[in-house]
Design an enzyme around this catalytic site. Structure first.
Site, PDB file in Angstrom:
ATOM      1  N   ASP A  78      15.176  -9.292   2.964  1.00 40.04           N
ATOM      2  CA  ASP A  78      14.187  -8.946   1.948  1.00 40.04           C
ATOM      3  C   ASP A  78      13.233 -10.140   1.904  1.00 40.04           C
ATOM      4  O   ASP A  78      13.677 -11.277   1.716  1.00 40.04           O
ATOM      5  CB  ASP A  78      14.941  -8.770   0.618  1.00 40.04           C
ATOM      6  CG  ASP A  78      14.013  -8.571  -0.553  1.00 40.04           C
ATOM      7  OD1 ASP A  78      12.793  -8.783  -0.406  1.00 40.04           O
ATOM      8  OD2 ASP A  78      14.516  -8.225  -1.634  1.00 40.04           O
ATOM      9  N   GLY A  82       6.613  -0.372  -2.021  1.00 39.64           N
ATOM     10  CA  GLY A  82       7.012  -1.088  -0.806  1.00 39.64           C
ATOM     11  C   GLY A  82       7.189  -2.581  -1.015  1.00 39.64           C
ATOM     12  O   GLY A  82       7.709  -3.041  -2.036  1.00 39.64           O
ATOM     13  N   VAL A  83       6.714  -3.343  -0.047  1.00 37.22           N
ATOM     14  CA  VAL A  83       6.903  -4.795  -0.108  1.00 37.22           C
ATOM     15  C   VAL A  83       6.060  -5.397  -1.245  1.00 37.22           C
ATOM     16  O   VAL A  83       6.459  -6.371  -1.889  1.00 37.22           O
ATOM     17  CB  VAL A  83       6.608  -5.424   1.280  1.00 37.22           C
ATOM     18  CG1 VAL A  83       5.155  -5.399   1.640  1.00 37.22           C
ATOM     19  CG2 VAL A  83       7.162  -6.820   1.351  1.00 37.22           C
ATOM     20  N   ASP A  84       4.913  -4.782  -1.505  1.00 36.80           N
ATOM     21  CA  ASP A  84       4.030  -5.214  -2.600  1.00 36.80           C
ATOM     22  C   ASP A  84       4.787  -5.163  -3.933  1.00 36.80           C
ATOM     23  O   ASP A  84       4.806  -6.144  -4.712  1.00 36.80           O
ATOM     24  CB  ASP A  84       2.821  -4.247  -2.617  1.00 36.80           C
ATOM     25  CG  ASP A  84       1.639  -4.789  -3.377  1.00 36.80           C
ATOM     26  OD1 ASP A  84       1.727  -5.921  -3.871  1.00 36.80           O
ATOM     27  OD2 ASP A  84       0.621  -4.061  -3.478  1.00 36.80           O
ATOM     28  N   SER A 117       1.143  -2.769   7.329  1.00 43.27           N
ATOM     29  CA  SER A 117       0.714  -1.384   7.633  1.00 43.27           C
ATOM     30  C   SER A 117       1.828  -0.505   8.195  1.00 43.27           C
ATOM     31  O   SER A 117       1.608   0.671   8.471  1.00 43.27           O
ATOM     32  CB  SER A 117      -0.480  -1.324   8.608  1.00 43.27           C
ATOM     33  OG  SER A 117      -1.628  -1.809   7.987  1.00 43.27           O
ATOM     34  N   GLY A 136       4.461   0.674   6.800  1.00 42.06           N
ATOM     35  CA  GLY A 136       5.160   1.522   5.836  1.00 42.06           C
ATOM     36  C   GLY A 136       4.260   2.642   5.355  1.00 42.06           C
ATOM     37  O   GLY A 136       3.868   3.534   6.128  1.00 42.06           O
ATOM     38  N   TYR A 182       1.175   2.800   4.866  1.00 37.76           N
ATOM     39  CA  TYR A 182      -0.087   2.954   5.601  1.00 37.76           C
ATOM     40  C   TYR A 182       0.075   3.604   6.977  1.00 37.76           C
ATOM     41  O   TYR A 182      -0.902   3.844   7.684  1.00 37.76           O
ATOM     42  CB  TYR A 182      -0.827   1.616   5.710  1.00 37.76           C
ATOM     43  CG  TYR A 182      -1.574   1.232   4.437  1.00 37.76           C
ATOM     44  CD1 TYR A 182      -1.601   2.072   3.325  1.00 37.76           C
ATOM     45  CD2 TYR A 182      -2.274   0.032   4.347  1.00 37.76           C
ATOM     46  CE1 TYR A 182      -2.280   1.728   2.165  1.00 37.76           C
ATOM     47  CE2 TYR A 182      -2.963  -0.321   3.185  1.00 37.76           C
ATOM     48  CZ  TYR A 182      -2.964   0.536   2.091  1.00 37.76           C
ATOM     49  OH  TYR A 182      -3.637   0.187   0.960  1.00 37.76           O
TER      50      TYR A 182
HETATM   51  N1  APR Z   1      10.906  -7.217   2.401  1.00 39.81           N
HETATM   52  C1  APR Z   1      10.416  -7.074   3.649  1.00 39.81           C
HETATM   53  N2  APR Z   1       9.825  -5.954   4.111  1.00 39.81           N
HETATM   54  C2  APR Z   1       9.752  -4.900   3.243  1.00 39.81           C
HETATM   55  C3  APR Z   1      10.237  -4.969   1.919  1.00 39.81           C
HETATM   56  C4  APR Z   1      10.832  -6.190   1.496  1.00 39.81           C
HETATM   57  N3  APR Z   1      11.318  -6.353   0.278  1.00 39.81           N
HETATM   58  N4  APR Z   1      10.016  -3.764   1.328  1.00 39.81           N
HETATM   59  C5  APR Z   1       9.421  -2.995   2.254  1.00 39.81           C
HETATM   60  N5  APR Z   1       9.271  -3.656   3.403  1.00 39.81           N
HETATM   61  C6  APR Z   1       8.714  -3.242   4.691  1.00 39.81           C
HETATM   62  C7  APR Z   1       8.665  -1.751   4.962  1.00 39.81           C
HETATM   63  O1  APR Z   1       9.919  -1.320   5.480  1.00 39.81           O
HETATM   64  C8  APR Z   1       7.565  -1.670   6.018  1.00 39.81           C
HETATM   65  O2  APR Z   1       8.111  -1.832   7.328  1.00 39.81           O
HETATM   66  O3  APR Z   1       7.357  -3.640   4.754  1.00 39.81           O
HETATM   67  C9  APR Z   1       6.668  -2.860   5.724  1.00 39.81           C
HETATM   68  C10 APR Z   1       5.327  -2.501   5.160  1.00 39.81           C
HETATM   69  O4  APR Z   1       5.445  -1.379   4.320  1.00 39.81           O
HETATM   70  P1  APR Z   1       4.605  -1.181   2.997  1.00 39.81           P
HETATM   71  O5  APR Z   1       5.119  -2.066   1.915  1.00 39.81           O
HETATM   72  O6  APR Z   1       4.569   0.261   2.693  1.00 39.81           O
HETATM   73  O7  APR Z   1       3.122  -1.739   3.386  1.00 39.81           O
HETATM   74  P2  APR Z   1       1.912  -1.009   4.128  1.00 39.81           P
HETATM   75  O8  APR Z   1       2.335   0.013   5.105  1.00 39.81           O
HETATM   76  O9  APR Z   1       1.019  -2.105   4.604  1.00 39.81           O
HETATM   77  O10 APR Z   1       1.190  -0.217   2.960  1.00 39.81           O
HETATM   78  C11 APR Z   1       0.533  -0.924   1.941  1.00 39.81           C
HETATM   79  O11 APR Z   1       1.652   0.205   0.179  1.00 39.81           O
HETATM   80  O12 APR Z   1       2.886  -0.629  -1.537  1.00 39.81           O
HETATM   81  C12 APR Z   1       1.652  -0.209  -1.172  1.00 39.81           C
HETATM   82  O13 APR Z   1       0.174  -1.540  -2.524  1.00 39.81           O
HETATM   83  C13 APR Z   1       0.623  -1.303  -1.211  1.00 39.81           C
HETATM   84  O14 APR Z   1      -1.087   0.337  -1.050  1.00 39.81           O
HETATM   85  C14 APR Z   1      -0.413  -0.667  -0.354  1.00 39.81           C
HETATM   86  C15 APR Z   1       0.371  -0.029   0.738  1.00 39.81           C
END
Ligand code: APR
Length: 346
Positions: free
Chosen positions: A9, A31-33, A116, A118, A120
């Protein structure tokens, strides 16, 4: 310094800065955000509200609040729209911009999620390739330890072609090993029964190899221990430095290509009898683009061998016989097959 792919994580990774895959408002999301905002606490959102958002492909820095790192670098990845809308350039820019800011704030270690990859919707194997290639080219001119953090292993993908190539190679090699074992059992049923199941096929091979060695070792009775020690073979470190010269490489080129940390390389350089780990020894063999035979020779100097009884060795053999010496690609494959990675700081 090198790239390390880890499963974790991102909010728990010990480093100077973690990168957030944010959206253009910078006001949090899922997601990670969501995980980063949750772990950092409300201070992060308050600071983000003052930043006026962020464009796709750009990055902005904040403090890290309750997180253990010093900074959070927020970058906005492109949404996948089929690949013809500049997604690749924008994603590369996310990594480059985040790293530019990390340099500006003297960060020595940075952790990235798969931006991107996840919500996206960027195809994960392509998102990973872009991450690794962009970070690797940044590292040619910079010293930084960079983690690519994979949260959900099932979300980790290497290209289908590479995956199936390696799987077929592993299957074939195991089949060969079983075949030799079964033939041995048929020819020497009593000895064969003494062997345990297939992993001992290499033990059997080792027996065959050791027999002539034992007789030749017994022969030179006259040589004193002092003579034998004085005729000691070239060490791992000596072979490494000789090969670097022969290949016309600089030390820096070599340890960077090996994905090895500068400090570790200095240790090896300064200690003629240094015993590296197996993953470090192989990392240098890969950086030097050694043949399979030369790789085995180099490994032997460090006290190791390649066998067909474990996946790690077979994967290494697969890449060397295919003359693919891209250490980052090899590490992606090793990670996909749950094996230790090459290089870094061991
Ligand atoms: N630690 C590491 N990686 C993580 C975690 C974590 N705690 N949680 C999720 N991930 C991974 C997901 O498995 C994915 O492979 O981060 C990667 C990116 O996924 P997303 O968080 O969905 O990011 P992204 O595809 O860039 O989309 C961004 O999602 O949450 C919203 O505000 C954000 O609108 C934006 C969009």
């Amino acid at each position: 310094m090198p790239i390390s792919i880890i499963r974790n994580d991102i909010t728990k990774v010990e480093c100077d800065a973690i990168v957030n895959a944010a959206d253009p408002t910078l006001l949090g999301g899922g997601g990670v955000d969501g995980a980063i905002h949750k772990a950092a606490g409300p201070g992060l959102l308050l600071e983000c509200m003052k930043l006026g958002g962020c464009r796709v492909g750009r990055a902005k820095l904040t403090k890290a609040y309750d997180l253990s790192c010093r900074y959070v670098i927020h970058t906005v990845g492109p949404k996948w729209q089929g690949g013809q809308n500049g997604e690749r350039e924008l994603l590369e820019s996310c990594y480059r911009e985040s790293l530019r800011i990390a340099v500006e704030y003297n960060c020595e270690s940075v952790a990235f999620p798969l931006i991107s990859g996840g919500v996206y919707g960027y195809p994960k194997d392509q998102a990973l390739r872009i991450a690794v290639d962009t970070i690797a080219s940044f590292l040619i001119d910079h010293d930084m330890l960079i983690y690519i953090v994979i949260y959900d292993k099932s979300a980790f993908q290497i290209s289908e072609k590479l995956f199936s190539g390696i799987t077929a190679y592993i299957d074939d090699t195991y089949v060969d090993a079983h075949f030799i074992y079964n033939r041995f059992r048929r020819a020497y049923p009593s000895e064969g029964n003494a062997l345990a199941e297939p992993q001992t096929v290499t033990d059997f091979k080792a027996c065959e190899l050791q027999a002539p060695m034992c007789s030749s070792m017994a022969a030179p009775k006259a040589a004193s221990l002092a003579d034998m020690v004085s005729q000691m073979d070239e060490s791992f470190s000596q072979m490494l430095l000789r090969k670097i010269d022969e290949k016309g490489m600089t030390d820096v080129e070599c340890y960077k290509k090996a994905n090895v940390d500068r400090k570790l390389f200095s240790k090896i350089r300064g200690d003629v009898s240094y015993r590296p780990s197996k993953t470090t020894a192989i990392a240098f063999a890969i950086a030097l683009e050694l043949s399979l035979e030369e790789t085995k020779d180099m490994l032997m100097k460090a006290g190791f061998a390649l066998s067909h009884s474990n996946k790690f060795d077979i994967i290494i053999e697969y890449f060397i016989t295919n003359e693919n010496y891209n250490i980052f690609e090899i590490n992606e494959a090793l990670f996909a097959f749950d094996q230790s990675l090459l290089g870094v700081g061991r």
